[in-house]
Scaffold this active site. Sequence first.
Site, PDB file in Angstrom:
ATOM      1  N   SER A  14      52.164  24.384  94.230  1.00 32.72           N
ATOM      2  CA  SER A  14      51.680  23.108  94.747  1.00 32.72           C
ATOM      3  C   SER A  14      50.922  22.348  93.657  1.00 32.72           C
ATOM      4  O   SER A  14      50.675  21.155  93.806  1.00 32.72           O
ATOM      5  CB  SER A  14      50.729  23.358  95.911  1.00 32.72           C
ATOM      6  N   TYR A  45      48.812  22.240  99.375  1.00 34.03           N
ATOM      7  CA  TYR A  45      49.799  22.598 100.390  1.00 34.03           C
ATOM      8  C   TYR A  45      49.125  23.353 101.551  1.00 34.03           C
ATOM      9  O   TYR A  45      49.614  23.329 102.677  1.00 34.03           O
ATOM     10  CB  TYR A  45      50.845  23.557  99.809  1.00 34.03           C
ATOM     11  N   CYS A  77      53.371  30.463  94.459  1.00 31.88           N
ATOM     12  CA  CYS A  77      52.455  29.897  95.446  1.00 31.88           C
ATOM     13  C   CYS A  77      52.558  30.748  96.712  1.00 31.88           C
ATOM     14  O   CYS A  77      53.644  30.851  97.302  1.00 31.88           O
ATOM     15  CB  CYS A  77      52.882  28.458  95.730  1.00 31.88           C
ATOM     16  N   CYS A 186      45.701  33.308  96.552  1.00 31.99           N
ATOM     17  CA  CYS A 186      46.185  31.965  96.227  1.00 31.99           C
ATOM     18  C   CYS A 186      46.246  31.939  94.713  1.00 31.99           C
ATOM     19  O   CYS A 186      45.304  32.395  94.041  1.00 31.99           O
ATOM     20  CB  CYS A 186      45.207  30.913  96.745  1.00 31.99           C
TER      21      CYS A 186
END
Length: 260
Positions: A14, A45, A77, A186
């Site tokens: 993202s 995102y 991601c 993440c």
Amino acid sequence: MEKYKDRPIGVFDSGQGGLTVLSRLVDLLPHENFVFYGDSGNAPYGVRTKEEVYQLSKRVVEHLINDHQVKAIMIACNTATSAAAVRLRAEYELPIIGIEPAAKPAVLENPDQEVVVMATPLTLRESKFNNLLQKYDKDHQVVKVPAPKLVELIEQGQTKSPELYSYLHQVLDPYAGKASAVVLGCTHFPFAKQAILDVLGHQTRVYDGAIGAANEVKHQLAKRDQLTERTEAGRIIFENSAPGASALSEELYQLFRSEN
Ligand code: DGL
């Protein structure tokens, strides 16, 4: 004509987070060429719906295939992997590899201890992650910590700023000195690893899924006999949907490589 084996590997996120995965890929596959695409123009995102993330991911996949003729795609991601990987794999023939929070090793290697999983709100509520927890987190060791603002700060190039520390204190102070492990669920978060450990305590063990994901890319290409045979260092093209953000990608990539 370029041999199929010499085509680049597409890596997307993202935004800037996927650079932390790209770095692992370059360590493992130094002769491959890469195209890194950060969708910073549409980040974050993690606060969008699953359908929106699927549509955005599909647009990037089309771009990587049509404009760069990539031979494989790494969805660098966690959020896009949980929202879109299954559908995308059904739609395209090339290998599409994803990444997920490394909760399994964190739980298994820290029995009876608190494990903090930091990720985006979408990753934490999606069934992919909750199925993983159901399977491995039998003793309910895992605490979910959504940290969407951390994505925004890292998108601005902040990895150690006072604002970043203040946000980390806000979300992590309840676990400081107590968590045995933290999962960076993440791909943006490894940029803030030092700051996260400063807040949680340096005894906390850190888990992230990038090495496993990079190994899977190598495995998928080797299985198809599609690894390059070139022996010179590969090159990286940095692209971004937000104006000017590809220069920040190059900067953050160099910073991450110098610190890791
Ligand atoms: N880097 C992404 C991940 O691994 C998501 C960040 C975002 O919310 O855009 O989940």
